[in-house]
Design an enzyme around this catalytic site. Structure first.
Site, PDB file in Angstrom:
ATOM      1  N   ASN A  12      67.676   5.085  69.595  1.00 27.44           N
ATOM      2  CA  ASN A  12      66.761   5.862  68.755  1.00 27.44           C
ATOM      3  C   ASN A  12      67.347   7.276  68.597  1.00 27.44           C
ATOM      4  OD1 ASN A  12      64.687   7.775  68.150  1.00 27.44           O
ATOM      5  ND2 ASN A  12      63.158   6.228  68.577  1.00 27.44           N
ATOM      6  N   ARG A  23      66.995  24.342  63.280  1.00 25.45           N
ATOM      7  CA  ARG A  23      67.661  25.407  62.533  1.00 25.45           C
ATOM      8  C   ARG A  23      67.588  25.185  61.017  1.00 25.45           C
ATOM      9  NH1 ARG A  23      70.998  29.107  65.403  1.00 25.45           N
ATOM     10  NH2 ARG A  23      69.639  29.589  67.147  1.00 25.45           N
ATOM     11  N   ARG A  54      58.607  15.364  61.154  1.00 30.02           N
ATOM     12  CA  ARG A  54      59.013  16.413  62.099  1.00 30.02           C
ATOM     13  C   ARG A  54      60.459  16.240  62.555  1.00 30.02           C
ATOM     14  NH1 ARG A  54      55.352  14.813  67.292  1.00 30.02           N
ATOM     15  NH2 ARG A  54      53.740  14.895  65.717  1.00 30.02           N
ATOM     16  N   THR A 105      54.633  12.567  71.132  1.00 29.61           N
ATOM     17  CA  THR A 105      55.384  11.338  70.923  1.00 29.61           C
ATOM     18  C   THR A 105      54.361  10.214  70.824  1.00 29.61           C
ATOM     19  OG1 THR A 105      57.126   9.916  71.832  1.00 29.61           O
ATOM     20  CG2 THR A 105      55.693  11.007  73.432  1.00 29.61           C
ATOM     21  N   THR A 106      54.814   8.983  70.591  1.00 29.81           N
ATOM     22  CA  THR A 106      53.878   7.873  70.450  1.00 29.81           C
ATOM     23  C   THR A 106      53.217   7.623  71.798  1.00 29.81           C
ATOM     24  OG1 THR A 106      55.544   6.996  68.963  1.00 29.81           O
ATOM     25  CG2 THR A 106      53.689   5.563  69.477  1.00 29.81           C
ATOM     26  N   HIS A 199      60.210   3.143  75.480  1.00 28.58           N
ATOM     27  CA  HIS A 199      59.517   4.414  75.662  1.00 28.58           C
ATOM     28  C   HIS A 199      59.726   4.936  77.073  1.00 28.58           C
ATOM     29  CE1 HIS A 199      56.952   7.775  74.810  1.00 28.58           C
ATOM     30  NE2 HIS A 199      56.981   7.399  73.554  1.00 28.58           N
ATOM     31  N   GLY A 200      60.368   6.085  77.132  1.00 25.79           N
ATOM     32  CA  GLY A 200      60.564   6.770  78.407  1.00 25.79           C
ATOM     33  C   GLY A 200      61.632   6.168  79.299  1.00 25.79           C
ATOM     34  N   GLY A 221      65.646   6.409  73.262  1.00 30.69           N
ATOM     35  CA  GLY A 221      66.053   7.576  72.503  1.00 30.69           C
ATOM     36  C   GLY A 221      66.160   8.849  73.305  1.00 30.69           C
TER      37      GLY A 221
HETATM   38  N1  PXP Z   1      60.036   2.485  70.986  1.00 32.21           N
HETATM   39  C1  PXP Z   1      59.022   3.020  70.279  1.00 32.21           C
HETATM   40  C2  PXP Z   1      58.130   2.107  69.530  1.00 32.21           C
HETATM   41  C3  PXP Z   1      58.840   4.421  70.215  1.00 32.21           C
HETATM   42  O1  PXP Z   1      57.809   4.951  69.524  1.00 32.21           O
HETATM   43  C4  PXP Z   1      59.773   5.250  70.865  1.00 32.21           C
HETATM   44  C5  PXP Z   1      59.659   6.741  70.731  1.00 32.21           C
HETATM   45  O2  PXP Z   1      59.949   7.112  69.426  1.00 32.21           O
HETATM   46  C6  PXP Z   1      60.818   4.639  71.566  1.00 32.21           C
HETATM   47  C7  PXP Z   1      60.914   3.251  71.640  1.00 32.21           C
HETATM   48  C8  PXP Z   1      61.848   5.448  72.280  1.00 32.21           C
HETATM   49  O3  PXP Z   1      61.246   6.172  73.297  1.00 32.21           O
HETATM   50  P1  PXP Z   1      62.083   7.273  74.071  1.00 32.21           P
HETATM   51  O4  PXP Z   1      62.493   8.271  73.045  1.00 32.21           O
HETATM   52  O5  PXP Z   1      61.125   7.793  75.075  1.00 32.21           O
HETATM   53  O6  PXP Z   1      63.276   6.572  74.674  1.00 32.21           O
END
Ligand code: PXP
Length: 256
Positions: A12, A23, A54, A105-106, A199-200, A221
């Site tokens: 991501n 910037r 964003r 974030t989500t 996520h995370g 990401g």
């Molecule tokens: N998967 C989904 C559906 C997400 O919304 C996000 C965050 O944008 C990620 C994965 C990646 O999460 P992270 O940036 O915490 O690794």
């Protein structure tokens, strides 16, 4: 049955755009980051076009699709605007996520059990266009069953709470979250859904979650972009790939 194919890594690149936008110019370019991630072994690119733009912008999505030879996973809210963009863009997959303007974030999973009537026509439109549909949900059996009933191809299990508990050293909570993820992944596969997670995640949690036999893909990401400041994107993507491979090998009994 042969050995399960390795767990895919979707990188991501949203936060490359976050830095660029700080910037207001064109550097660093998230498309260049995606190309570098590909060269380092990423299996796909994920980008979230948020309603407030964003980080990722519309032109980034178009360039990611045309300039990066990897499957593009378009993360988006289930709105008419986003469905319209997806139908023009034709990404490999769309991952539907809940979105609130004020969140950083989500924060939670999609309530597909409670919002089935809203989601159903949007999912159908994407699927009719040949786009794979993934729903980002908590590992809750009600949500998993609703995702299946809605015709999703994939669910992405929200690993955020588990990762947060681990970082806080909250052992009881993190173990119980992990059990929820494990049984959710099993239930989803029983229903024929492909299972992703994200996520995370960092090196350690990615390795652990890649050890669940049902998990086919991880989307990562923030940690990768942050670590890239210290070690470079090429190194961190390769290192993440090897942690995922190690976790995966453990499920196959190849590693003690
Ligand atoms: N998967 C989904 C559906 C997400 O919304 C996000 C965050 O944008 C990620 C994965 C990646 O999460 P992270 O940036 O915490 O690794």
């Amino acid at each position: 049955m042969g050995a399960r194919a390795s767990v895919r890594l979707g990188v991501n690149i949203d936060h490359v755009a976050t830095v660029r936008n700080a910037r207001g110019g064109v550097h660093p370019d998230p498309v260049r980051a995606a190309q570098l991630a590909k060269a380092a072994g990423a299996d796909g690119i994920t980008a979230h076009l948020r309603e407030d733009r964003r980080h990722i912008r519309d032109t980034d999505m178009v360039r990611l699709k045309s300039e990066v030879a990897l499957p593009l996973n378009f993360e988006m809210a289930a709105t008419d605007e986003m469905v319209g963009i997806a139908l023009r863009l034709r990404p490999h997959a769309c991952c539907l996520v809940p979105e609130r303007r004020e969140e950083r974030t989500t924060e939670g999973g999609l309530n597909c059990a409670g919002q089935a009537a809203d989601l159903a026509p949007r999912i159908a439109a994407l699927k009719e266009a040949g786009i794979r549909v993934s729903l980002f949900i908590a590992a809750d059996p009600r949500q998993i069953e609703a995702a299946h009933a809605l015709g999703a191809d994939v669910i992405e299990l929200h690993t955020g709470a588990w990762c947060d508990h681990r970082l806080a050293d909250a052992r009881i909570e993190s173990d119980s979250e992990f059990r929820r993820l494990r049984s959710g992944a099993a239930r989803a596969r029983e229903l024929g859904l492909e299972v992703h997670a994200g996520h995370g995640l960092d090196y350690e949690t990615a390795e652990l979650i890649a050890g669940l036999p049902q998990v086919a893909e991880l989307n990562i990401g923030h940690f990768l972009v942050g670590e890239a400041i210290f070690d470079g994107l090429d190194t961190v993507v390769r290192r993440m790939r090897s942690h995922i491979a190690k976790g995966h090998a453990r499920t196959l009994g190849h590693v003690a």
